[in-house]
Design a protein around this motif. Structure first.
Motif, PDB file in Angstrom:
ATOM      1  N   ARG A 161      -7.573   5.931  -9.941  1.00  0.00           N
ATOM      2  CA  ARG A 161      -9.005   5.720  -9.689  1.00  0.00           C
ATOM      3  C   ARG A 161      -9.190   4.412  -8.930  1.00  0.00           C
ATOM      4  N   LEU A 162     -10.355   4.242  -8.354  1.00  0.00           N
ATOM      5  CA  LEU A 162     -10.626   3.022  -7.593  1.00  0.00           C
ATOM      6  C   LEU A 162     -10.718   1.784  -8.482  1.00  0.00           C
ATOM      7  N   ASP A 163     -10.903   1.978  -9.787  1.00  0.00           N
ATOM      8  CA  ASP A 163     -10.959   0.830 -10.699  1.00  0.00           C
ATOM      9  C   ASP A 163      -9.662   0.660 -11.485  1.00  0.00           C
ATOM     10  N   ASP A 164      -8.596   1.314 -11.031  1.00  0.00           N
ATOM     11  CA  ASP A 164      -7.298   1.230 -11.717  1.00  0.00           C
ATOM     12  C   ASP A 164      -6.207   1.250 -10.650  1.00  0.00           C
ATOM     13  N   LEU A 165      -5.948   0.078 -10.061  1.00  0.00           N
ATOM     14  CA  LEU A 165      -5.098   0.010  -8.873  1.00  0.00           C
ATOM     15  C   LEU A 165      -3.880  -0.886  -9.074  1.00  0.00           C
ATOM     16  N   VAL A 166      -2.803  -0.496  -8.408  1.00  0.00           N
ATOM     17  CA  VAL A 166      -1.540  -1.233  -8.417  1.00  0.00           C
ATOM     18  C   VAL A 166      -1.185  -1.563  -6.972  1.00  0.00           C
ATOM     19  N   CYS A 167      -0.602  -2.728  -6.767  1.00  0.00           N
ATOM     20  CA  CYS A 167      -0.191  -3.131  -5.423  1.00  0.00           C
ATOM     21  C   CYS A 167       1.066  -2.362  -5.010  1.00  0.00           C
ATOM     22  N   VAL A 168       0.991  -1.704  -3.880  1.00  0.00           N
ATOM     23  CA  VAL A 168       2.146  -0.991  -3.330  1.00  0.00           C
ATOM     24  C   VAL A 168       2.878  -1.899  -2.340  1.00  0.00           C
ATOM     25  N   GLU A 169       2.126  -2.548  -1.479  1.00  0.00           N
ATOM     26  CA  GLU A 169       2.698  -3.484  -0.499  1.00  0.00           C
ATOM     27  C   GLU A 169       1.759  -4.670  -0.368  1.00  0.00           C
ATOM     28  N   GLY A 170       2.349  -5.881  -0.355  1.00  0.00           N
ATOM     29  CA  GLY A 170       1.539  -7.080  -0.194  1.00  0.00           C
ATOM     30  C   GLY A 170       1.530  -7.989  -1.409  1.00  0.00           C
ATOM     31  N   HIS A 171       2.574  -7.918  -2.245  1.00  0.00           N
ATOM     32  CA  HIS A 171       2.611  -8.735  -3.460  1.00  0.00           C
ATOM     33  C   HIS A 171       2.558 -10.236  -3.157  1.00  0.00           C
ATOM     34  N   LEU A 172       3.238 -10.658  -2.114  1.00  0.00           N
ATOM     35  CA  LEU A 172       3.198 -12.074  -1.738  1.00  0.00           C
ATOM     36  C   LEU A 172       1.778 -12.482  -1.357  1.00  0.00           C
ATOM     37  N   ARG A 173       1.119 -11.674  -0.534  1.00  0.00           N
ATOM     38  CA  ARG A 173      -0.245 -11.990  -0.119  1.00  0.00           C
ATOM     39  C   ARG A 173      -1.198 -11.978  -1.308  1.00  0.00           C
ATOM     40  N   PRO A 183     -10.726 -16.635  -3.260  1.00  0.00           N
ATOM     41  CA  PRO A 183     -11.939 -17.216  -2.671  1.00  0.00           C
ATOM     42  C   PRO A 183     -12.797 -16.259  -1.847  1.00  0.00           C
ATOM     43  N   CYS A 184     -12.302 -15.051  -1.581  1.00  0.00           N
ATOM     44  CA  CYS A 184     -13.030 -14.183  -0.657  1.00  0.00           C
ATOM     45  C   CYS A 184     -12.750 -12.717  -0.961  1.00  0.00           C
ATOM     46  N   SER A 185     -13.605 -11.859  -0.412  1.00  0.00           N
ATOM     47  CA  SER A 185     -13.327 -10.429  -0.461  1.00  0.00           C
ATOM     48  C   SER A 185     -12.181 -10.122   0.495  1.00  0.00           C
ATOM     49  N   VAL A 186     -11.455  -9.047   0.216  1.00  0.00           N
ATOM     50  CA  VAL A 186     -10.261  -8.721   0.997  1.00  0.00           C
ATOM     51  C   VAL A 186     -10.269  -7.239   1.341  1.00  0.00           C
ATOM     52  N   GLU A 187     -10.029  -6.934   2.612  1.00  0.00           N
ATOM     53  CA  GLU A 187      -9.951  -5.537   3.023  1.00  0.00           C
ATOM     54  C   GLU A 187      -8.570  -4.986   2.684  1.00  0.00           C
ATOM     55  N   CYS A 188      -8.561  -3.790   2.117  1.00  0.00           N
ATOM     56  CA  CYS A 188      -7.327  -3.170   1.648  1.00  0.00           C
ATOM     57  C   CYS A 188      -7.279  -1.704   2.073  1.00  0.00           C
ATOM     58  N   LEU A 189      -6.082  -1.168   2.096  1.00  0.00           N
ATOM     59  CA  LEU A 189      -5.885   0.273   2.179  1.00  0.00           C
ATOM     60  C   LEU A 189      -5.680   0.761   0.755  1.00  0.00           C
ATOM     61  N   VAL A 190      -6.479   1.723   0.339  1.00  0.00           N
ATOM     62  CA  VAL A 190      -6.458   2.160  -1.053  1.00  0.00           C
ATOM     63  C   VAL A 190      -6.203   3.660  -1.121  1.00  0.00           C
ATOM     64  N   GLY A 191      -5.173   4.037  -1.875  1.00  0.00           N
ATOM     65  CA  GLY A 191      -4.849   5.446  -2.063  1.00  0.00           C
ATOM     66  C   GLY A 191      -5.096   5.865  -3.497  1.00  0.00           C
ATOM     67  N   THR A 192      -5.744   7.004  -3.686  1.00  0.00           N
ATOM     68  CA  THR A 192      -5.987   7.515  -5.031  1.00  0.00           C
ATOM     69  C   THR A 192      -5.555   8.974  -5.125  1.00  0.00           C
ATOM     70  N   ALA A 193      -5.121   9.337  -6.330  1.00  0.00           N
ATOM     71  CA  ALA A 193      -4.770  10.724  -6.640  1.00  0.00           C
ATOM     72  C   ALA A 193      -4.859  10.890  -8.144  1.00  0.00           C
ATOM     73  N   ASP A 194      -5.354  12.031  -8.580  1.00  0.00           N
ATOM     74  CA  ASP A 194      -5.475  12.279 -10.018  1.00  0.00           C
ATOM     75  C   ASP A 194      -4.129  12.185 -10.715  1.00  0.00           C
ATOM     76  N   THR A 195      -3.065  12.480  -9.988  1.00  0.00           N
ATOM     77  CA  THR A 195      -1.722  12.499 -10.574  1.00  0.00           C
ATOM     78  C   THR A 195      -1.002  11.154 -10.458  1.00  0.00           C
ATOM     79  N   MET A 196      -1.729  10.101 -10.082  1.00  0.00           N
ATOM     80  CA  MET A 196      -1.115   8.790  -9.867  1.00  0.00           C
ATOM     81  C   MET A 196      -0.933   8.003 -11.169  1.00  0.00           C
ATOM     82  N   GLY A 197      -1.516   8.474 -12.267  1.00  0.00           N
ATOM     83  CA  GLY A 197      -1.537   7.691 -13.496  1.00  0.00           C
ATOM     84  C   GLY A 197      -0.175   7.271 -14.000  1.00  0.00           C
ATOM     85  N   ARG A 198       0.791   8.168 -13.972  1.00  0.00           N
ATOM     86  CA  ARG A 198       2.120   7.837 -14.492  1.00  0.00           C
ATOM     87  C   ARG A 198       2.788   6.772 -13.630  1.00  0.00           C
ATOM     88  N   TRP A 199       2.669   6.886 -12.298  1.00  0.00           N
ATOM     89  CA  TRP A 199       3.266   5.884 -11.408  1.00  0.00           C
ATOM     90  C   TRP A 199       2.605   4.522 -11.606  1.00  0.00           C
TER      91      TRP A 199
END
Length: 201
Positions: A161-173, A183-199
């Motif tokens: 879900r959009l309120d339950d997200l994990v970083c795939v790429e960009g951990h350093l950033r 300090p600011c809002s950040v633009e991201c690429l966000v992927g969601t899928a109902d089956t993403m919960g286990r990952w």
């Protein structure tokens, strides 16, 4: 969260590879794979998302280096099939960004004290905690860049879900933003899928 527009698998793959290309850890292997395949550097530095052959080459490259579509590494057997993931470009507020978790991985688990939250990692970095003997200077450098107003490549996030997200790429950033105090809002690429919960657990 402000949704900017729809995105795509191809855009995610292109940004993921650009992020890896700049990485001291992952960049050398990516360049080696690129050279071995006889592919030009522009495939990653200036991606044309309208070129299906180039998109396919990038997907293959990400599969070879990070297991995309092959059920291993970052994209292991718990990561949904690419066709099942809906990608968007979205702007996350500082509060939303602070809730994003690191991927389940020993280094990030240890750096965050087990919480996988970047704010906890930032506190430990300030306290001088070094994980596995690795210097924290890169996080300090990233935080200083954030403070100067440097714009980074978008983070790539995923979850059920959009309120339950994990970083795939960009951990350093992400850690740099946390160390700078989000300090600011950040633009991201966000992927969601109902089956993403286990990952994303």
């Amino acid at each position: 969260m402000r949704i900017v527009r729809d995105s795509s698998e191809d855009e995610m793959v292109a940004w993921f590879l650009r992020g890896e290309l700049a990485s001291d850890r992952f960049g050398p292997r990516l360049r080696a794979e690129l050279a071995a395949a006889g592919l030009p550097g522009e495939l990653l530095t200036d991606p044309d998302l309208g070129d299906e052959a180039a998109n396919r080459a990038r997907r293959d490259l990400l599969g070879e280096t990070r297991g995309y579509g092959r059920q291993r590494d970052v994209f292991d057997e718990d990561f949904p099939a690419p066709a099942d993931v809906h990608w968007i470009r979205a702007e996350l507020s500082p509060v939303e960004l602070a809730r994003v978790r690191y991927i389940e991985y020993s280094y990030w688990n240890e750096l965050s004290g087990g919480s996988r939250l970047p704010a906890d990692a930032a506190r430990r970095v300030r306290d001088g905690v070094r994980v596995f003997g690795v210097s924290n200077q890169r996080f300090v450098d990233a935080a200083q860049a954030v403070a100067r107003g440097v714009r980074f490549a978008p983070l790539i996030l995923a979850g059920p879900r959009l309120d339950d997200l994990v970083c795939v790429e960009g951990h350093l950033r992400l850690t740099g933003y946390a160390l700078a105090g989000f300090p600011c809002s950040v633009e991201c690429l966000v992927g969601t899928a109902d089956t993403m919960g286990r990952w994303a657990r």
